[in-house]
Enzyme design. Structure first.
Site, mmCIF file in Angstrom:
data_model
loop_
_atom_site.group_PDB
_atom_site.id
_atom_site.type_symbol
_atom_site.label_atom_id
_atom_site.label_comp_id
_atom_site.label_asym_id
_atom_site.label_seq_id
_atom_site.Cartn_x
_atom_site.Cartn_y
_atom_site.Cartn_z
ATOM 1 C CG HIS A 1 19.516 -27.293 9.414
ATOM 2 N ND1 HIS A 1 18.270 -26.781 9.730
ATOM 3 C CD2 HIS A 1 19.404 -28.642 9.516
ATOM 4 C CE1 HIS A 1 17.452 -27.771 10.022
ATOM 5 N NE2 HIS A 1 18.107 -28.908 9.897
ATOM 6 C CG ASP B 1 14.739 -25.477 10.933
ATOM 7 O OD1 ASP B 1 13.819 -25.129 10.166
ATOM 8 O OD2 ASP B 1 14.775 -26.589 11.491
ATOM 9 C CE LYS B 2 20.514 -22.668 14.416
ATOM 10 N NZ LYS B 2 20.146 -21.584 15.313
ATOM 11 C CD GLU C 1 8.975 -15.679 14.511
ATOM 12 O OE1 GLU C 1 9.752 -16.604 14.216
ATOM 13 O OE2 GLU C 1 8.864 -15.232 15.664
ATOM 14 C CD GLU D 1 4.119 -9.257 15.300
ATOM 15 O OE1 GLU D 1 3.414 -9.906 14.479
ATOM 16 O OE2 GLU D 1 4.926 -9.793 16.060
ATOM 17 C CG PHE E 1 23.155 -34.317 2.296
ATOM 18 C CD1 PHE E 1 22.140 -33.510 1.793
ATOM 19 C CD2 PHE E 1 23.617 -34.049 3.582
ATOM 20 C CE1 PHE E 1 21.597 -32.481 2.532
ATOM 21 C CE2 PHE E 1 23.081 -33.017 4.339
ATOM 22 C CZ PHE E 1 22.077 -32.230 3.798
ATOM 23 C CG ASP F 1 13.297 -30.318 5.656
ATOM 24 O OD1 ASP F 1 12.077 -30.115 5.512
ATOM 25 O OD2 ASP F 1 13.794 -30.777 6.703
ATOM 26 C CB ALA F 2 10.103 -25.950 4.462
ATOM 27 N NE ARG G 1 11.343 -25.994 11.592
ATOM 28 C CZ ARG G 1 10.825 -26.634 10.534
ATOM 29 N NH1 ARG G 1 9.611 -27.177 10.609
ATOM 30 N NH2 ARG G 1 11.516 -26.736 9.414
ATOM 31 C CE LYS G 2 17.229 -28.343 13.572
ATOM 32 N NZ LYS G 2 15.793 -28.355 13.249
ATOM 33 C CE LYS H 1 9.759 -8.374 20.793
ATOM 34 N NZ LYS H 1 9.880 -7.001 20.256
ATOM 35 C CG ASP I 1 10.837 -15.749 24.892
ATOM 36 O OD1 ASP I 1 10.604 -16.166 26.031
ATOM 37 O OD2 ASP I 1 10.010 -15.778 23.964
#
Length: 393
Positions: free
Chosen positions: A17, A19-20, A45, A58, A238, A246-247, A252-253, A277, A279
């Site tokens: 995918h 995003d993955k 990123e 960074e 598909f 798709d970008a 995003r997941k 981090k 997060d």
């Protein structure tokens, strides 16, 4: 009292995918820096689109010369990720895609809050809230809908990569609607599976004939019956998949990465972030604690929330909710958690051994519900706190 009879749905996406793909690259960059220096600082990123991958963010190493060396070496890291995922399309091919590297040094103003000094311990890399969750409805102590949605795609990736099913492409999504009775998962009311295929002549029915046996072998016996509704490639062909179709972007997941919506998410993504981090690291710690609470049979379900302030070592709060299933009062579990684990950023990294290049493997098929590995991968899935928790209450 919580509902006992209902249907709950979760989705997963494959390693191909868009995003993955980006999550994988961001974590591969992180691993490349951690392999050079365990205390490396990384916030990477990734953006992917037709014939192009852009990495930015960074990074920090104690030796500036090493920083330059690693940065200059990252194009091959990107290409290795894309090749392993399986992209050799005309407009997204590991060999020919353009890689743009925009990484730069970490902000000194962030570093001053995070770095340890003579008068302070290492602080959290940011403020935020993190959640961990566990439930006894599966052996992995994960919610069944997300656990099996992941398992289906992982199985399809296996047969694609080993050559058993060469018609399948890397990009895929799954979605399971799981029926619960008496609070336990008992069946699947609907299955949604969309997968890229390389043979343009294949219809949706053709694709279903390929994937259905693997879906059936992955789900528990009896979960699929005559009333189960199937949607396999419901829009038709598909063939164009991945970042050409798709970008993609890192992070995003986040619901796919955690509990499929069955538990709260603090809002921060994981991939591309080094373990200072919170997060990432504190979300792993919260899962570790929640899983051990359930493994200790203190509760059938457990949510743990942690919160942090940037530059401050100790968590601002610890909250436990056992959703009415606790054999021990929630407040006592909160106290026990404080007793059995150092929840400062350094304490988490030390206990879970997170300063290792172990993160690329987390980027697809979930950060939780995986088996702990010998080299320290998925250490937060261990249940080695059970005795300590029992002794602390």
């Amino acid at each position: 009292m919580s509902r006992q009879t209902y249907t709950f749905t979760s989705e997963s996406v494959s390693e191909g995918h868009p995003d993955k793909v980006c999550d994988r690259i961001s974590d591969a960059v992180l691993d490349a820096f951690l392999a050079i220096e365990p205390e490396a600082r990384v916030a990477c990123e990734t953006f992917a689109t037709t014939n192009r991958v852009v990495i930015g963010g960074e990074v920090g190493l104690s030796d500036p010369d090493k920083l330059t060396q690693v940065k200059d070496d990252l194009a091959h890291v990107v290409r290795d990720c894309v090749r392993d995922i399986g992209y050799e399309q005309d407009k997204f091919h590991w060999r020919t895609l353009e890689v743009t590297n925009l990484l730069h040094e970490q902000s000194a103003h962030i570093a001053q809050g995070v770095d340890a000094a003579e008068n302070k311990d290492e602080g959290a890399g940011d403020q935020g809230i993190m959640f961990g969750f566990a439930t006894n409805e599966t052996e992995a102590l994960m919610p069944a809908p997300i656990q099996y949605a992941h398992a289906i795609l992982r199985r399809l990736a296996e047969v694609r990569k080993n050559g058993t099913e060469p018609s399948l492409g890397p990009d895929a999504k799954s979605q399971l609607s799981v029926r619960y009775e008496s609070g336990k998962p008992v069946g699947v009311s609907s299955i949604v599976l969309s997968t890229q295929h390389l043979d343009e002549s294949m219809t949706s029915d053709d694709v279903r004939k390929v994937v259905e046996p693997y879906i059936r072998e992955t789900l528990p016996e009896g979960w699929i019956d005559a009333s189960t509704v199937w949607h396999v490639n419901p829009t038709g062909k598909f063939v164009i998949g991945g970042p050409d179709g798709d970008a993609g972007l890192t992070g995003r997941k986040i619901i796919v990465d955690t509990y499929g919506g069955a538990a709260p998410h603090g809002g921060g993504a994981f991939s591309g972030k080094d373990p200072t981090k919170v997060d990432r690291s504190a979300a792993y710690a919260a899962r570790y604690l929640a899983k051990n609470v359930v493994a200790a049979e203190m509760a059938a379900r457990c949510t743990v929330q942690l919160s942090y302030a940037i530059g401050v070592a100790e968590p601002q709060s610890i909250y436990v909710d056992t959703h009415g299933t606790g054999a021990v009062p929630d407040a006592e579990i909160e106290k026990a958690i404080r007793d059995v684990m150092d929840l400062t950023p350094r304490g988490i990294r030390t206990q879970l051994q997170l300063n290792k290049p172990i993160f690329q493997r987390t980027a697809a098929y979930g950060h939780f519900g995986r088996a702990p590995e010998a080299d320290g991968g998925f250490s937060w899935e261990k249940t080695d706190l059970v005795s300590a928790l029992k002794a602390a209450v």
